[in-house]
Design a protein around this motif. Structure first.
Motif: not given
Length: 456
Positions: A40, A46, A91, A94, A98, A103
């Motif tokens: 990830e 993380y 988050q 992430k 996106d 990604r």
């Protein structure tokens, strides 16, 4: 100019620096692959990252406010607290990936084992699945993952660990009832010491440091402190004096809290900020000690001649800057973390190598590489040209003299800078480089020579 005519680029790492440069390359139509050792994005943010490189602990909140850390075109969520938790920040990264459709451009679970420049100047990048060739390399592997341990004389019968391994007061060590020394007064040291010093946890908590630090507030008069900026028209030396005076007036002397008196002025070191640590120290939950002199069984001897029986030593002593995929020693810092880079990102003499996010900027690191990526993308598309080598060397000498005059000598300060002055200087340099590029017909400094998609 279509993407087939532009150089093919390898990005190592998909932490905040890697993902923002990936976005910039995509916008400019520059072909690239981003390699990430984990499953990830997020890198250091993380928690319990399976690649083993995260320095997060469970209670960690970022010391930079949400107003300073957000990317330019991707605002932080409005419902965030002023200082978000690491899970919120992960988050956010992430969502960034996106939102901008990045990604599919990231090769997850792909640890780069080697990156070598061949005789033609192309980069051969290897992973467990093979080797591919690139025209340029952008290194974004971070600098908070290779722990720097002190070398203490003697033997210790207790547990000696680095803060990098610390997750919470019970993992990996149950700290309840333990006598603990936390070494170092950087942000991680202050956080961990504040957490463990609660009376139902460590039976006794000591903080050991070679020198005192100025513990800065996160809030000033009820407002987030890092939102304020000194007006640009104030000369830098005057601005520094004003900030130092403000800290002394509003925070007081550190000795008032039972802490050692710093041997430097505020902002002459990478800042340590905490709203809790001074309270813990003032309550007597934290006891301060000088540097550890030697270890002897379960006894820790300190530089002032005192000694204490100790169960656990937590070393919040920083990190080595490491690039394990390089074999050429010229592509890595020396033993003292010294690594002169033009604009803190370009290795002189290597026209197709950049290091992004390799700095300790005040007050924010998250979007530092976002600013740097502007120069890199312009360079790779021929819109920016570097100055002559002799001029680069002059700039590096001036850069080092300025840094050395501002901060005390320490490995942690070799990559120290201030965000806003850096960005202003970077913007001016890009304008100068654009003129050089135009005079050269906007030729590509790094030509497209690597065959796309070729594996060997």
């Amino acid at each position: 100019m279509n993407s087939r005519e532009l150089p093919r680029v390898c990005v190592i790492g998909a932490g905040p620096s890697g993902i923002t440069v990936a976005k910039r390359l995509a916008e400019y139509g520059i072909p690239f692959d981003c390699y990430e050792a984990s499953d990830e994005v997020g890198g250091n943010w993380y928690y319990k990252n399976p690649n083993g490189m995260s320095a997060c602990y469970q209670s960690l909140h970022i010391d930079t406010s949400k107003y300073r850390l957000q990317f330019e075109d991707f605002p932080a969520p409005a419902d965030w607290p002023d200082f978000p938790h690491h899970a919120q920040l992960l988050q956010y990264f992430k969502d960034y990936v996106d939102h901008f459709g990045l990604r599919d451009r990231i090769r997850f679970n792909s640890l780069v084992t080697a990156a070598e420049r061949d005789d033609d100047g192309l980069w051969r990048v290897s992973t467990a699945t093979g080797t591919e060739t690139y025209d340029a390399l952008i290194v974004c592997n971070g600098h908070h993952w290779n722990p720097r341990f002190p070398d203490y004389p003697g033997e210790f019968d207790g547990i000696l660990m680095h803060s990098h391994a610390y997750n919470d007061p019970f993992d990996p060590i149950d700290m309840r009832g333990k006598r603990v020394v936390v070494v170092g007064m950087g942000n991680s040291g202050l956080d961990i010491a504040s957490e463990l010093s609660q009376r139902f946890l460590a039976s006794k908590l000591f903080v050991s440091a070679r020198r005192g630090v100025w513990v800065l507030p996160k809030y000033v008069q009820g407002r987030v402190g890092d939102r304020a900026s000194v007006p640009r028209w104030i000369p830098p030396k005057v601005a520094l004096k004003l900030k130092q005076r403000f800290v002394r007036k509003n925070r007081g002397e550190m000795s008032n809290y039972g802490l050692p008196t710093p041997d430097h002025e505020p902002f002459e070191a990478h800042p340590s900020a905490s709203e809790e640590f001074l309270h813990r120290a003032g309550c007597g939950d934290v006891a301060c000690k000088p540097a550890i002199a030697r270890l002897d069984g379960d006894t820790v001897h300190f530089a002032d001649g005192s000694s204490e029986q100790i169960d656990v030593i937590v070393c919040a002593t920083g990190y080595h800057i490491s690039f394990p995929f390089f074999t050429d020693p010229e592509l890595a810092p020396d033993a003292n973390n010294r690594f002169p880079l033009f604009q803190l990102m370009h290795k002189p003499g290597v026209d197709n190598l950049f290091y992004l996010g390799l700095a300790q900027p005040m007050p924010t690191l998250v979007n530092f590489a976002e600013q740097q990526s502007k120069l890199v993308a312009a360079y790779l598309t021929g819109r920016y040209h570097l100055p002559p080598r002799d001029r680069i060397d002059e700039v590096l000498a001036a850069q080092e003299a300025k840094r050395a005059g501002r901060y005390y000598d320490s490995p942690r300060h070799t990559i120290q800078t201030e965000f806003e002055p850096y960005v202003r200087a970077l913007t001016k340099e890009m304008a100068r480089g654009a003129k050089r590029a135009a005079a050269a017909g906007n030729s590509l400094p790094v030509p497209a020579r690597a065959a796309e998609g070729v594996s060997r």
